[in-house]
Design an enzyme around this catalytic site. Sequence first.
Site, PDB file in Angstrom:
ATOM      1  N   ASN A   8      35.188  32.864  47.304  1.00 13.01           N
ATOM      2  CA  ASN A   8      35.712  31.979  46.260  1.00 13.01           C
ATOM      3  C   ASN A   8      36.759  32.773  45.495  1.00 13.01           C
ATOM      4  O   ASN A   8      36.432  33.661  44.715  1.00 13.01           O
ATOM      5  CB  ASN A   8      34.546  31.563  45.342  1.00 13.01           C
ATOM      6  CG  ASN A   8      35.011  30.817  44.104  1.00 13.01           C
ATOM      7  OD1 ASN A   8      36.164  30.397  44.016  1.00 13.01           O
ATOM      8  ND2 ASN A   8      34.105  30.651  43.146  1.00 13.01           N
ATOM      9  N   TRP A   9      38.013  32.437  45.739  1.00 11.81           N
ATOM     10  CA  TRP A   9      39.101  33.196  45.099  1.00 11.81           C
ATOM     11  C   TRP A   9      39.288  32.812  43.639  1.00 11.81           C
ATOM     12  O   TRP A   9      40.061  33.444  42.934  1.00 11.81           O
ATOM     13  CB  TRP A   9      40.412  32.982  45.880  1.00 11.81           C
ATOM     14  CG  TRP A   9      40.536  33.819  47.112  1.00 11.81           C
ATOM     15  CD1 TRP A   9      39.547  34.550  47.714  1.00 11.81           C
ATOM     16  CD2 TRP A   9      41.723  34.028  47.896  1.00 11.81           C
ATOM     17  NE1 TRP A   9      40.037  35.200  48.819  1.00 11.81           N
ATOM     18  CE2 TRP A   9      41.375  34.891  48.955  1.00 11.81           C
ATOM     19  CE3 TRP A   9      43.029  33.561  47.813  1.00 11.81           C
ATOM     20  CZ2 TRP A   9      42.305  35.313  49.919  1.00 11.81           C
ATOM     21  CZ3 TRP A   9      43.959  33.964  48.768  1.00 11.81           C
ATOM     22  CH2 TRP A   9      43.587  34.837  49.811  1.00 11.81           C
ATOM     23  N   LYS A  10      38.624  31.755  43.195  1.00 13.11           N
ATOM     24  CA  LYS A  10      38.794  31.262  41.814  1.00 13.11           C
ATOM     25  C   LYS A  10      40.293  31.081  41.532  1.00 13.11           C
ATOM     26  O   LYS A  10      41.037  30.742  42.445  1.00 13.11           O
ATOM     27  CB  LYS A  10      38.097  32.202  40.834  1.00 13.11           C
ATOM     28  CG  LYS A  10      36.640  32.456  41.251  1.00 13.11           C
ATOM     29  CD  LYS A  10      35.799  33.135  40.216  1.00 13.11           C
ATOM     30  CE  LYS A  10      34.375  33.273  40.743  1.00 13.11           C
ATOM     31  NZ  LYS A  10      33.462  33.872  39.771  1.00 13.11           N
ATOM     32  N   HIS A  96      30.086  24.729  40.532  1.00 10.39           N
ATOM     33  CA  HIS A  96      30.095  26.152  40.176  1.00 10.39           C
ATOM     34  C   HIS A  96      29.817  26.294  38.682  1.00 10.39           C
ATOM     35  O   HIS A  96      30.228  25.450  37.890  1.00 10.39           O
ATOM     36  CB  HIS A  96      31.453  26.766  40.530  1.00 10.39           C
ATOM     37  CG  HIS A  96      31.455  28.249  40.413  1.00 10.39           C
ATOM     38  ND1 HIS A  96      31.583  28.896  39.201  1.00 10.39           N
ATOM     39  CD2 HIS A  96      31.318  29.225  41.334  1.00 10.39           C
ATOM     40  CE1 HIS A  96      31.530  30.209  39.398  1.00 10.39           C
ATOM     41  NE2 HIS A  96      31.362  30.427  40.689  1.00 10.39           N
ATOM     42  N   GLU A  98      31.160  27.990  36.488  1.00 11.96           N
ATOM     43  CA  GLU A  98      32.373  27.977  35.661  1.00 11.96           C
ATOM     44  C   GLU A  98      32.869  26.546  35.427  1.00 11.96           C
ATOM     45  O   GLU A  98      33.568  26.281  34.448  1.00 11.96           O
ATOM     46  CB  GLU A  98      33.447  28.870  36.302  1.00 11.96           C
ATOM     47  CG  GLU A  98      33.102  30.346  36.149  1.00 11.96           C
ATOM     48  CD  GLU A  98      33.642  31.259  37.229  1.00 11.96           C
ATOM     49  OE1 GLU A  98      34.589  30.881  37.933  1.00 11.96           O
ATOM     50  OE2 GLU A  98      33.094  32.376  37.362  1.00 11.96           O
ATOM     51  N   GLU A 166      23.386  30.929  42.253  1.00 10.01           N
ATOM     52  CA  GLU A 166      24.214  31.913  41.572  1.00 10.01           C
ATOM     53  C   GLU A 166      23.750  32.071  40.127  1.00 10.01           C
ATOM     54  O   GLU A 166      24.124  31.260  39.262  1.00 10.01           O
ATOM     55  CB  GLU A 166      25.678  31.463  41.567  1.00 10.01           C
ATOM     56  CG  GLU A 166      26.275  31.288  42.944  1.00 10.01           C
ATOM     57  CD  GLU A 166      27.793  31.384  42.891  1.00 10.01           C
ATOM     58  OE1 GLU A 166      28.331  32.317  43.486  1.00 10.01           O
ATOM     59  OE2 GLU A 166      28.410  30.536  42.238  1.00 10.01           O
ATOM     60  N   GLY A 172      30.322  38.014  38.339  1.00 10.02           N
ATOM     61  CA  GLY A 172      31.412  38.823  37.804  1.00 10.02           C
ATOM     62  C   GLY A 172      30.963  39.952  36.887  1.00 10.02           C
ATOM     63  O   GLY A 172      31.782  40.563  36.206  1.00 10.02           O
ATOM     64  N   SER A 211      28.007  38.885  42.158  1.00 13.35           N
ATOM     65  CA  SER A 211      28.195  40.321  42.332  1.00 13.35           C
ATOM     66  C   SER A 211      27.751  40.834  43.707  1.00 13.35           C
ATOM     67  O   SER A 211      27.210  41.935  43.831  1.00 13.35           O
ATOM     68  CB  SER A 211      27.497  41.105  41.216  1.00 13.35           C
ATOM     69  OG  SER A 211      28.096  40.798  39.959  1.00 13.35           O
ATOM     70  N   GLY A 232      32.720  36.089  44.989  1.00  9.87           N
ATOM     71  CA  GLY A 232      33.899  35.922  44.149  1.00  9.87           C
ATOM     72  C   GLY A 232      34.823  37.110  44.272  1.00  9.87           C
ATOM     73  O   GLY A 232      35.595  37.233  45.232  1.00  9.87           O
ATOM     74  N   GLY A 233      34.752  38.016  43.308  1.00  8.26           N
ATOM     75  CA  GLY A 233      35.690  39.137  43.218  1.00  8.26           C
ATOM     76  C   GLY A 233      35.888  39.904  44.514  1.00  8.26           C
ATOM     77  O   GLY A 233      37.025  40.258  44.870  1.00  8.26           O
TER      78      GLY A 233
HETATM   79  P1  PGA Z   1      31.351  37.298  41.864  1.00  9.10           P
HETATM   80  O1  PGA Z   1      31.460  35.708  41.742  1.00  9.10           O
HETATM   81  O2  PGA Z   1      31.084  37.628  43.291  1.00  9.10           O
HETATM   82  O3  PGA Z   1      32.691  37.793  41.380  1.00  9.10           O
HETATM   83  O4  PGA Z   1      30.212  37.720  40.962  1.00  9.10           O
HETATM   84  C1  PGA Z   1      30.598  34.872  42.477  1.00  9.10           C
HETATM   85  C2  PGA Z   1      30.942  33.423  42.248  1.00  9.10           C
HETATM   86  O5  PGA Z   1      31.284  33.045  41.120  1.00  9.10           O
HETATM   87  O6  PGA Z   1      30.882  32.614  43.203  1.00  9.10           O
END
Ligand code: PGA
Length: 249
Positions: A8-10, A96, A98, A166, A172, A211, A232-233
């Site tokens: 997930n590149w956000k 998600h 967010e 999650e 993050g 993470s 994510g990251g």
């Molecule tokens: P992260 O994000 O791997 O940067 O913790 C995961 C996500 O939000 O899907």
Amino acid sequence: MGKLIVGNWKMNGLGPALAEAQAVAAGLGGSLGGSGVRVGLCPPATLVERMARCLSGSSVLVGGQDCRAEASGAFTGDVSAEMLSEAGAVLVILGHSERRSGYGETDARVAAKVEAALRAGLEPIICVGETLAEREAGRAVAVVSTQVRGSLPQVLGGRPFSVAYEPVWAIGTGLTPTTAQIEEIHAAVRAEMSAVLGASGTRAPILYGGSVKPDNAAEILSVSEVGGALVGGASLKSADFLGIIAGAG
Ligand code: PGA
């Protein structure tokens, strides 16, 4: 069944970042067939079409990060499932944290988006997870179970989809739950999926997200009922993402 590893590149990535996606595809080569691992990348909406084009012929699946429930209409700034599909997406992340926290998305709204994804032929990845306050109050299982029940519409029965657990406090932050905590929640998610959807709720994979890094991926992916990862990251750099995928083999 092979694991599903999705990046997930956000809100990250301009045109040059497509080189990372191509490096992922090149790194996988033809080697995925044996292990059965499925790999996806969900770039910002602006890159979906170009990524799908530059990865066509590869084994990497392209996805969106959200969609509107309606197919079209006066919804300034939103993107429909049909639009994502036309752009070349086959996956879509929905609910998600967010989106849930930043845009007030309720379980009912997420369920409506899941129906839209299925209508457009997309495979939804439905996210759930508790906040730190909810975990500390001993409510993690209850919160996540309620989210699963409310976010998975009946029409999912027999269709391809996954649920991603999650924990909000792990996203993050570099923090991850213990394997025992992951196992506990994944078991609760599985029980709820089965209660809601019957047989097909026993089969769809449950991903872990929050993470995930190359150095913890293999351990997390070996936990009972962990059917993959939402990353994510660490999905922004092909070397890190490939390192995570290697942990799924
Ligand atoms: P992260 O994000 O791997 O940067 O913790 C995961 C996500 O939000 O899907």
